[in-house]
Design an enzyme around this catalytic site. Sequence first.
Site, PDB file in Angstrom:
ATOM      1  N   HIS B 204       0.453  -1.049  -0.006  1.00 63.17           N
ATOM      2  CA  HIS B 204      -0.327  -0.157  -0.350  1.00 63.17           C
ATOM      3  C   HIS B 204       0.666   1.281  -0.187  1.00 63.17           C
ATOM      4  O   HIS B 204       0.246   2.538   0.037  1.00 63.17           O
ATOM      5  CB  HIS B 204      -0.771  -0.245   1.244  1.00 63.17           C
ATOM      6  CG  HIS B 204      -0.195   0.207   2.811  1.00 63.17           C
ATOM      7  ND1 HIS B 204      -0.415   1.330   3.181  1.00 63.17           N
ATOM      8  CD2 HIS B 204       0.275  -0.487   3.252  1.00 63.17           C
ATOM      9  CE1 HIS B 204      -0.194   1.503   4.635  1.00 63.17           C
ATOM     10  NE2 HIS B 204       1.106  -0.053   4.216  1.00 63.17           N
ATOM     11  N   CYS B 322       0.269   6.944  20.934  1.00 66.00           N
ATOM     12  CA  CYS B 322       0.527   5.766  21.977  1.00 66.00           C
ATOM     13  C   CYS B 322      -1.111   5.539  21.485  1.00 66.00           C
ATOM     14  O   CYS B 322      -1.820   5.489  20.600  1.00 66.00           O
ATOM     15  CB  CYS B 322       0.549   6.403  23.251  1.00 66.00           C
ATOM     16  SG  CYS B 322      -0.722   7.293  24.016  1.00 66.00           S
TER      17      CYS B 322
END
Lengths: 358, 380
Positions: B204, B322
């Site tokens: 991709h 995160c």
Amino acid sequence: MRLIAAMSGGVDSAVAAARAVEAGHEVIGVHLALSSNPQKYRSGARGCCTVEDSHDARRAADVVGIPFYIWDMAEEFHEGVVENFLSEYAAGRTPNPCLRCNEKIKFAAVLDRARAMGFDGVVTGHYATTKDGPMGKTLHRAIDNSKDQSYVLSVLTVEQIQGAIFPLGDTEKVDIRKEAAARGLSVANKPDSHDICFVPSGDNAGWLHDRLGSEVGPIVDQEGTIIGKHKGAYTYTIGQRKGLGLTVPTPDGSPRFVLKTQPKTNTVVVGAREDLAITKMYGENPVWCGPAVTSTPTQGFVQIRAHGQPLPCTYFYDGEKLIAHLESELLGLATGQAMVIYDDDRVVGSATVCETQA
Amino acid sequence: MAIYLDHAATTPMVDAAIAAMTAQMAQLGNPSSLHAPGRASRKAIEQARESLALHIGCVPSEIIFTASGTEANNTALKGLYWKGKSVGRNVIVISAIEHHAILDPAQWLAEHEGAEIVSIGVTSNGVLDFSQLEQLLKDRADEIAVISVMHSNNETGALQPITEIVALASAHSIPVHSDAVQSFKKVPLSFSTLGLTALSLSAHKIGGPLGIGILVLKRGLEIPALLHGGGQEREIRSGTLNAPAIVGCAAAADGDYPGEHVREMRNLLAQGIVHVIPDAYINGASETLPGIVNATFPGTESDTLLLLLDAQGIAASTGSACSAGVQRPSHVLLAMGHSDKSARSSLRFSLGSTTSTSDVTSVLNALPGVIERARAANLR
């Protein structure tokens, strides 16, 4: 207006954001990451800053159809709320962290940042209302008395109230849940958050012990006679009866209550129920939510807990402290709590209780 | 009109890939089946493999299809580590600027499988500090199970000295893996010329579909598998082959990447940024991928910049986030000597074949206002 919607991942802030969009505002959803290590804090449905909550907030923003971002406010939250919570307890006072969070995070750090970025204000799911009148934009109670959160918003200045939008104040909580379901928000049945979001276990005393230590100290009566031991004066709150572990009974068998804590000597003073009675309270660091309180004694109400009763009083400001004289005696008021003055349903202002008198 | 400058995250699928993939989706047959429909699917896959091998500079049997670049990295790093460990080598050498798809499996091997990680630093330009590697090999060559250094960095575009690393490592018979996910089709890349043991690629990033990666693994080399099952892909990666994604990947690789155009756009943007924001600076080496501009805007925070740019229809990116979605300072910029603060003030613009001059102009027009607002909103 261009608004930032603070989205916790709960049902209230989700509906608030949806209502703001419907009112024609341009809204961007923001979830505040308040812990630098989310797993460290409360997990499960009752928290307000877990990974799961940020996911719920994101999905609510998707359904409402607004952009969504996460803002890292962990540092500000730790400094302004968690550290304040600890130092207040260490000093023998009983703080209200939700109030500090509104004061320092949601309507300071977030609102300031939003304004600097070109937004006009912040939308939250708090249950409170604002009104525009001769005094400008003023802060008032929500119509759902059981959910009213004007107490924890009483630290907002006139300037901050200008930038605060509370779309839920005119609705009962039960109807907000119905509305959330009708809007297809998956958080419609998510349980309300309770307690203190940064204490993972819900065990405040244990959390405080871990951080402030467990130094053994004396429990004394009003004459100074040692009648027991405790593991940290800071875990006791004025008016507290349970958890004292006293084995020496009073002469008449009546229960003892915490009258005061003395952090410098790590001493807890206990006495009879009637010794808790006060009629005067003094507050420092006042904030006015409208016109400033003057030295002229004024009739009104004072509230000392988030969902406590408004107590009839006469209040005034002596240039240094906000002072309230109660019409009837009150049993047990901890310093560190906020005393919030109301004129009918309008929030006049608040201060942190620093002294009480019989 | 949206301006997409995040091609390094993912780039639009090319028409040829969509067409090839769509046609293959209508083709019945498990490629492992022996009957006619199975053989038809298998044929499409093997044609794609042969075609891809030409682009990669390897032999077809060296191609192992995976579900992602991350899986290719995990398979290579863990497999080569376990192979080395079986002969008493337990050191994994990586660069400090690897993608998390190398950093995290390395960390996992250290925590669970007895690996010792040696991380080689980079210069302020983001290029591997070769002298550190040389010294390490002088001292500890016989302890090293695998060296893994990315071909180019995903945040700065800095090309890494893979040829030199392989030359150094081969003298000690140490296998070298390289994560070339960002480099494939962007800069010359040949598995055989580089002399690598293993290479990771992803479809991709080149206009192919999501969900298909490639591990190129030297012919004849066996490594322990992560996925066990039907024995597909040299028994190193079991699982029914994803025929539509594989033919889509090959079709994308057949396309020409307009490298010169992209580099021209990149230079226009990089020069424009330091022109419109005089105290901004560009991070990274002189030898880079054609399409990446990593810029630091002092006095800003990248998440504010992203929001303000997004509001104007401009898509850029920062380092990684995160699990809760909080932006973190980029470990790549930190390794290059940035402070926490300057790393948090940095953005990556990654350009691709669809990027036009007017895109670049629009970004440069928007930047001064965005930076001014972001600076005002930086209250820390």
